[in-house]
Every structure is written in structure tokens, then in C-alpha cells.
Write a protein that holds these residues in place. Sequence first.
Motif, PDB file in Angstrom:
ATOM      1  N   MET A 136       9.388  11.090  -4.057  1.00  0.00           N
ATOM      2  CA  MET A 136       9.547  10.633  -2.682  1.00  0.00           C
ATOM      3  C   MET A 136       9.686   9.110  -2.619  1.00  0.00           C
ATOM      4  SD  MET A 136       9.696  13.352  -0.885  1.00  0.00           S
ATOM      5  CE  MET A 136       9.757  12.554   0.724  1.00  0.00           C
ATOM      6  N   TRP A 137      10.629   8.661  -1.798  1.00  0.00           N
ATOM      7  CA  TRP A 137      10.864   7.229  -1.596  1.00  0.00           C
ATOM      8  C   TRP A 137       9.722   6.612  -0.813  1.00  0.00           C
ATOM      9  CZ3 TRP A 137      11.625   4.751   3.222  1.00  0.00           C
ATOM     10  CH2 TRP A 137      12.077   3.424   3.173  1.00  0.00           C
ATOM     11  N   GLN A 138       9.406   5.370  -1.118  1.00  0.00           N
ATOM     12  CA  GLN A 138       8.417   4.625  -0.344  1.00  0.00           C
ATOM     13  C   GLN A 138       8.978   3.243  -0.054  1.00  0.00           C
ATOM     14  OE1 GLN A 138       4.364   4.840  -1.655  1.00  0.00           O
ATOM     15  NE2 GLN A 138       3.788   2.911  -0.699  1.00  0.00           N
ATOM     16  N   ASN A 139       8.856   2.811   1.191  1.00  0.00           N
ATOM     17  CA  ASN A 139       9.353   1.512   1.624  1.00  0.00           C
ATOM     18  C   ASN A 139       8.337   0.433   1.247  1.00  0.00           C
ATOM     19  OD1 ASN A 139      10.482  -0.674   2.869  1.00  0.00           O
ATOM     20  ND2 ASN A 139      10.451   0.186   4.939  1.00  0.00           N
ATOM     21  N   LEU A 140       8.563  -0.223   0.136  1.00  0.00           N
ATOM     22  CA  LEU A 140       7.624  -1.226  -0.363  1.00  0.00           C
ATOM     23  C   LEU A 140       7.658  -2.513   0.447  1.00  0.00           C
ATOM     24  CD1 LEU A 140       8.149  -0.758  -4.224  1.00  0.00           C
ATOM     25  CD2 LEU A 140       6.403   0.274  -2.740  1.00  0.00           C
ATOM     26  N   ALA A 141       8.671  -2.664   1.303  1.00  0.00           N
ATOM     27  CA  ALA A 141       8.767  -3.860   2.141  1.00  0.00           C
ATOM     28  C   ALA A 141       7.912  -3.737   3.397  1.00  0.00           C
ATOM     29  CB  ALA A 141      10.218  -4.120   2.517  1.00  0.00           C
ATOM     30  N   GLU A 142       7.313  -2.574   3.603  1.00  0.00           N
ATOM     31  CA  GLU A 142       6.504  -2.319   4.793  1.00  0.00           C
ATOM     32  C   GLU A 142       5.036  -2.153   4.409  1.00  0.00           C
ATOM     33  OE1 GLU A 142       6.725  -2.068   8.969  1.00  0.00           O
ATOM     34  OE2 GLU A 142       8.418  -2.218   7.599  1.00  0.00           O
ATOM     35  N   THR A 143       4.147  -2.817   5.126  1.00  0.00           N
ATOM     36  CA  THR A 143       2.707  -2.686   4.906  1.00  0.00           C
ATOM     37  C   THR A 143       2.183  -1.511   5.729  1.00  0.00           C
ATOM     38  OG1 THR A 143       2.455  -5.060   4.544  1.00  0.00           O
ATOM     39  CG2 THR A 143       0.452  -3.813   5.066  1.00  0.00           C
ATOM     40  N   PRO A 144       1.621  -0.487   5.082  1.00  0.00           N
ATOM     41  CA  PRO A 144       1.198   0.720   5.805  1.00  0.00           C
ATOM     42  C   PRO A 144       0.163   0.441   6.891  1.00  0.00           C
ATOM     43  CG  PRO A 144       1.168   1.083   3.430  1.00  0.00           C
ATOM     44  CD  PRO A 144       1.357  -0.387   3.643  1.00  0.00           C
ATOM     45  N   GLY A 145       0.402   0.977   8.085  1.00  0.00           N
ATOM     46  CA  GLY A 145      -0.595   0.984   9.145  1.00  0.00           C
ATOM     47  C   GLY A 145      -0.954  -0.334   9.785  1.00  0.00           C
ATOM     48  N   ASN A 146      -0.146  -1.388   9.591  1.00  0.00           N
ATOM     49  CA  ASN A 146      -0.528  -2.670  10.191  1.00  0.00           C
ATOM     50  C   ASN A 146       0.099  -2.894  11.568  1.00  0.00           C
ATOM     51  OD1 ASN A 146       2.119  -3.235   9.511  1.00  0.00           O
ATOM     52  ND2 ASN A 146       1.685  -5.216   8.546  1.00  0.00           N
ATOM     53  N   GLY A 147       0.917  -1.917  12.032  1.00  0.00           N
ATOM     54  CA  GLY A 147       1.508  -2.024  13.355  1.00  0.00           C
ATOM     55  C   GLY A 147       2.553  -3.110  13.488  1.00  0.00           C
ATOM     56  N   VAL A 148       3.108  -3.554  12.350  1.00  0.00           N
ATOM     57  CA  VAL A 148       4.103  -4.630  12.351  1.00  0.00           C
ATOM     58  C   VAL A 148       5.374  -4.149  11.653  1.00  0.00           C
ATOM     59  CG1 VAL A 148       4.621  -6.964  11.532  1.00  0.00           C
ATOM     60  CG2 VAL A 148       2.315  -6.405  12.334  1.00  0.00           C
ATOM     61  N   ASP A 149       6.498  -4.548  12.170  1.00  0.00           N
ATOM     62  CA  ASP A 149       7.786  -4.231  11.534  1.00  0.00           C
ATOM     63  C   ASP A 149       8.037  -5.269  10.449  1.00  0.00           C
ATOM     64  OD1 ASP A 149      10.317  -3.423  10.865  1.00  0.00           O
ATOM     65  OD2 ASP A 149      11.269  -4.127  12.698  1.00  0.00           O
ATOM     66  N   ASP A 150       7.399  -5.100   9.303  1.00  0.00           N
ATOM     67  CA  ASP A 150       7.431  -6.109   8.242  1.00  0.00           C
ATOM     68  C   ASP A 150       8.828  -6.380   7.706  1.00  0.00           C
ATOM     69  OD1 ASP A 150       4.430  -6.546   7.783  1.00  0.00           O
ATOM     70  OD2 ASP A 150       4.609  -4.374   7.568  1.00  0.00           O
ATOM     71  N   ASP A 151       9.659  -5.364   7.599  1.00  0.00           N
ATOM     72  CA  ASP A 151      10.996  -5.563   7.030  1.00  0.00           C
ATOM     73  C   ASP A 151      12.062  -5.844   8.079  1.00  0.00           C
ATOM     74  OD1 ASP A 151      11.205  -3.081   8.162  1.00  0.00           O
ATOM     75  OD2 ASP A 151      11.612  -1.998   6.292  1.00  0.00           O
ATOM     76  N   GLY A 152      11.655  -5.867   9.355  1.00  0.00           N
ATOM     77  CA  GLY A 152      12.567  -6.250  10.427  1.00  0.00           C
ATOM     78  C   GLY A 152      13.728  -5.307  10.667  1.00  0.00           C
ATOM     79  N   ASN A 153      13.547  -4.017  10.355  1.00  0.00           N
ATOM     80  CA  ASN A 153      14.648  -3.063  10.547  1.00  0.00           C
ATOM     81  C   ASN A 153      14.563  -2.315  11.877  1.00  0.00           C
ATOM     82  OD1 ASN A 153      12.530  -1.301  10.097  1.00  0.00           O
ATOM     83  ND2 ASN A 153      13.608  -0.065   8.564  1.00  0.00           N
ATOM     84  N   GLY A 154      13.583  -2.680  12.707  1.00  0.00           N
ATOM     85  CA  GLY A 154      13.451  -2.045  14.020  1.00  0.00           C
ATOM     86  C   GLY A 154      12.494  -0.876  14.056  1.00  0.00           C
ATOM     87  N   TYR A 155      11.872  -0.567  12.914  1.00  0.00           N
ATOM     88  CA  TYR A 155      10.944   0.565  12.834  1.00  0.00           C
ATOM     89  C   TYR A 155       9.605   0.090  12.258  1.00  0.00           C
ATOM     90  CZ  TYR A 155      15.092   3.349  13.709  1.00  0.00           C
ATOM     91  OH  TYR A 155      16.227   3.866  14.276  1.00  0.00           O
ATOM     92  N   ILE A 156       8.545   0.342  12.996  1.00  0.00           N
ATOM     93  CA  ILE A 156       7.214  -0.128  12.606  1.00  0.00           C
ATOM     94  C   ILE A 156       6.530   0.869  11.676  1.00  0.00           C
ATOM     95  CG2 ILE A 156       4.904  -0.694  13.476  1.00  0.00           C
ATOM     96  CD1 ILE A 156       6.246  -1.678  16.049  1.00  0.00           C
ATOM     97  N   ASP A 157       6.037   0.348  10.543  1.00  0.00           N
ATOM     98  CA  ASP A 157       5.272   1.148   9.567  1.00  0.00           C
ATOM     99  C   ASP A 157       6.069   2.315   8.981  1.00  0.00           C
ATOM    100  OD1 ASP A 157       3.049  -0.483   9.870  1.00  0.00           O
ATOM    101  OD2 ASP A 157       2.145   0.771  11.410  1.00  0.00           O
ATOM    102  N   ASP A 158       7.386   2.152   8.829  1.00  0.00           N
ATOM    103  CA  ASP A 158       8.217   3.220   8.265  1.00  0.00           C
ATOM    104  C   ASP A 158       8.133   3.224   6.734  1.00  0.00           C
ATOM    105  OD1 ASP A 158       9.571   0.712   8.497  1.00  0.00           O
ATOM    106  OD2 ASP A 158      11.480   1.691   8.065  1.00  0.00           O
ATOM    107  N   VAL A 159       6.957   3.499   6.256  1.00  0.00           N
ATOM    108  CA  VAL A 159       6.691   3.491   4.818  1.00  0.00           C
ATOM    109  C   VAL A 159       7.345   4.690   4.136  1.00  0.00           C
ATOM    110  CG1 VAL A 159       4.889   3.569   3.043  1.00  0.00           C
ATOM    111  CG2 VAL A 159       4.521   2.255   5.144  1.00  0.00           C
ATOM    112  N   HIS A 160       7.370   5.831   4.833  1.00  0.00           N
ATOM    113  CA  HIS A 160       7.886   7.066   4.232  1.00  0.00           C
ATOM    114  C   HIS A 160       9.147   7.588   4.921  1.00  0.00           C
ATOM    115  CE1 HIS A 160       4.261   7.247   1.830  1.00  0.00           C
ATOM    116  NE2 HIS A 160       3.537   7.117   2.927  1.00  0.00           N
TER     117      HIS A 160
END
Length: 227
Positions: A136-160
Motif C-alpha cells: 500500500m502507498w503512503q504519502n510521506l509528504a503528509e504528517t498523519p493526523g495534524n489537520g494540516v495540508d502539508d503537501d499543499g495538494n488540497g487534501y488534509i492528512d491524505d496519508v493513505h
Amino acid sequence: SSTGALYKTHEVVIRRAARVSNQDFESILSQLGAATVETDSLLSARLGFERLLLPPELTADEAISKLQSLGMVEKAERNYLASIDATPSDPSFSSLWGMQSIQAPAAWDLSTGANVLVAVSDTGVDRTHSDLAANMWQNLAETPGNGVDDDGNGYIDDVHGWNWVSDSPNPADDHGHGTHVSGTIGAVGNNGVGVVGVNWRVQILALKFLAANGYGDIWDGANTVLY
């Protein structure tokens, strides 16, 4: 409809005509009793499409006809529904006859796959499944559960991946079809568990737009492609 295609009777997907001002367009929407929804969608941001919610007394076809006759839109169409295929009653449906049919064993003699990314736009994926968890893919640019769109793609916490049905970062499979498809694509091979996929080493990206009943609309489906 007469063609048998299912769609949301009181929604339309449109792209405004270039020469139409915001004021004129909003005035027409007000007259129709319609409203624009999901203005922050990828379809809106990247391709300029909008999804209109119509009042109960106005059908999609009536709204399309009206908007086109007034020259308000460049494109306008129904928000069609897509669905998975019905599960057949054949007793051998769950067997892996397909792997023999596509001569997968011969291909595996040459390669068991590469670590490519494959997006599965479906009912979601059970990422804890013993045959899928390692792939399974995991979005390493996103910090799980922090409520922030870390990678700036418009989706918050989209780790999976993402779930357009519930608008959440949890694309878990509540039907089973997406997990089945993912297994065919990339169930871990040679691990002594369950089945094997065409590609033994792969990254499965779970994108859910089909609900538990197997249906989803093309607006959400298109957003999975853009994602």
C-alpha cells in the motif's frame, strides 16, 4: 433516462462560457434557484468545471437546455452515476483462472514486477489486508493526523489516499470490490498467504468514489483521476 444511464436528476456539471461575467452567471443561477457547490475541487481549480445543485422542480436536462440557450456555458452535462459490475453467481468466480489466461506464470519467470504506483479508483481498499498491507502507498509528504495540508495538494492528512464519498482521508473499502481489484493488480507474491497479484511488488494508491452500494458519480470519479 431513455438510454438507461443513471444520473443525479438535480445536478449538472458545467464549464462557464469565457465571455460570461460572474455577475451575469450568478443572476441566472438565482433565477433558476441553483447553487454552485465544491468550488475548491480539483475539477474546478484545474479544469474550470463546476457542479450545480438544482431545486427539486428543475431537472438536469431542463437546466442544461436553459443554460445552453442563454449562452452561459461552454460545456454542460448530467452528473452520471458509475457503478461496479454485478458480482456473477459462477462458483469459480473467486479462482485465479485469469492469471493462467494472461500467462502470468511465464511473465513471472522474467520479472515479478517493479515498484510502480498504481491508483485504484473504486470502492476503496482494505489497506490492512494481509496480501495488500506491504504494497500500500503512503504519502510521506503528509504528517498523519495534524489537520494540516502539508503537501499543499488540497487534501488534509491524505496519508493513505482519499475518500470522496465521505470527504475524508480514510479510503477504507466498505464494499469489497476495490480490495478485490487491488489484489488482482498487486497482492504480495510468494508470501504463503492468500492469493497473488499480477505485480508482486507495487504501490497501491486507494482512491474511493464508489459507495458501499457500488455507485458513485462522475464528478467524484473525475476528481480521483486528477488526484
